[in-house]
Design a protein around this motif. Sequence first.
Motif, short mmCIF file in Angstrom:
data_model
loop_
_atom_site.label_atom_id
_atom_site.label_comp_id
_atom_site.label_asym_id
_atom_site.label_seq_id
_atom_site.Cartn_x
_atom_site.Cartn_y
_atom_site.Cartn_z
N LYS A 58 0.83 -1.21 0.00
CA LYS A 58 0.00 0.00 0.00
C LYS A 58 0.87 1.25 0.00
O LYS A 58 1.74 1.41 0.85
CB LYS A 58 -0.92 0.00 1.21
N LEU A 59 0.57 2.12 -0.97
CA LEU A 59 1.31 3.36 -1.13
C LEU A 59 0.32 4.52 -1.19
O LEU A 59 -0.71 4.42 -1.85
CB LEU A 59 2.13 3.32 -2.43
N VAL A 60 0.64 5.59 -0.49
CA VAL A 60 -0.17 6.81 -0.53
C VAL A 60 0.60 7.85 -1.33
O VAL A 60 1.78 8.10 -1.06
CB VAL A 60 -0.47 7.34 0.89
N MET A 61 -0.06 8.42 -2.35
CA MET A 61 0.55 9.49 -3.13
C MET A 61 -0.15 10.79 -2.72
O MET A 61 -1.38 10.90 -2.82
CB MET A 61 0.34 9.25 -4.63
N GLU A 62 0.64 11.76 -2.29
CA GLU A 62 0.10 13.05 -1.86
C GLU A 62 0.61 14.13 -2.81
O GLU A 62 1.81 14.38 -2.89
CB GLU A 62 0.52 13.35 -0.42
N PHE A 63 -0.32 14.74 -3.53
CA PHE A 63 0.01 15.76 -4.51
C PHE A 63 -0.16 17.14 -3.88
O PHE A 63 -1.05 17.35 -3.06
CB PHE A 63 -0.92 15.64 -5.72
N SER A 64 0.66 18.07 -4.31
CA SER A 64 0.54 19.45 -3.82
C SER A 64 -0.21 20.28 -4.85
O SER A 64 -0.48 19.84 -5.97
CB SER A 64 1.93 20.05 -3.58
N GLU A 65 -0.51 21.50 -4.45
CA GLU A 65 -1.15 22.46 -5.35
C GLU A 65 -0.25 22.77 -6.55
O GLU A 65 -0.72 23.24 -7.58
CB GLU A 65 -1.47 23.76 -4.61
N ASP A 66 1.06 22.51 -6.40
CA ASP A 66 2.03 22.81 -7.45
C ASP A 66 2.23 21.66 -8.44
O ASP A 66 3.08 21.76 -9.32
CB ASP A 66 3.38 23.17 -6.83
N TYR A 67 1.48 20.58 -8.28
CA TYR A 67 1.59 19.46 -9.21
C TYR A 67 1.08 19.91 -10.58
O TYR A 67 0.10 20.63 -10.64
CB TYR A 67 0.76 18.28 -8.69
N PRO A 68 1.71 19.59 -11.68
CA PRO A 68 2.83 18.67 -11.86
C PRO A 68 4.21 19.33 -11.84
O PRO A 68 5.19 18.67 -12.15
CB PRO A 68 2.54 18.08 -13.24
N SER A 69 4.29 20.59 -11.46
CA SER A 69 5.61 21.22 -11.36
C SER A 69 6.45 20.57 -10.26
O SER A 69 7.67 20.52 -10.36
CB SER A 69 5.48 22.71 -11.07
N ARG A 70 5.79 20.10 -9.20
CA ARG A 70 6.45 19.42 -8.09
C ARG A 70 5.96 17.98 -8.04
O ARG A 70 4.79 17.72 -8.29
CB ARG A 70 6.13 20.09 -6.76
N PRO A 71 6.82 17.04 -7.68
CA PRO A 71 6.40 15.63 -7.62
C PRO A 71 5.50 15.37 -6.42
O PRO A 71 5.53 16.12 -5.44
CB PRO A 71 7.73 14.89 -7.45
N PRO A 72 4.73 14.29 -6.48
CA PRO A 72 3.96 13.91 -5.30
C PRO A 72 4.89 13.30 -4.25
O PRO A 72 5.99 12.83 -4.57
CB PRO A 72 3.00 12.84 -5.83
#
Length: 160
Positions: A58-72
């Motif tokens: 199990k993996l959780v991917m957390e994206f920021s408001e800056d995605y896709p400029s910044r990685p999750p």
Amino acid sequence: MSGIARGRLQEERRNWRKEHPYGFHARPANTGGQTNLLVWQCGIPGVPNTPWAGGVYKLVMEFSEDYPSRPPRCRFDPPLFHPNVYPSGTVCLSILDADKGWRPSITVKQILLGVQSLLDSPNASDPANGDAYALFTRSKAAYTDKIRQIAAKSAQDAAE
């Protein structure tokens, strides 16, 4: 959420639903009855014929408001015993590092396949977990036995 991040994550979700690697799952989290595109719950199967085989991790991917400029931020929950996984569960992988290998064109599918590949091919030059790194470098056989135990537990947990 910025329009760019929202649009990209909706596109990623559509593409994933159409075509994804066998045995994997990835979907936005459901928080209080709402779909949260910034947090994805994922499952990564162990590659057949490796010590990781049989388990789904199990993996959780957390994206920021800056995605896709910044990685999750990607973290195993529960944390995995692995040289490139911090004790917190956070994955240490160049394609997830904005200062190393991250490119905005990298997809959720590519990230999950990269993490799967990392499981059986640790990067000994970039350790994140001292205990796992020490066992991996000191005794490959003992490390492999421990990974097989983790895989068996993961397979048992998935069956329950």
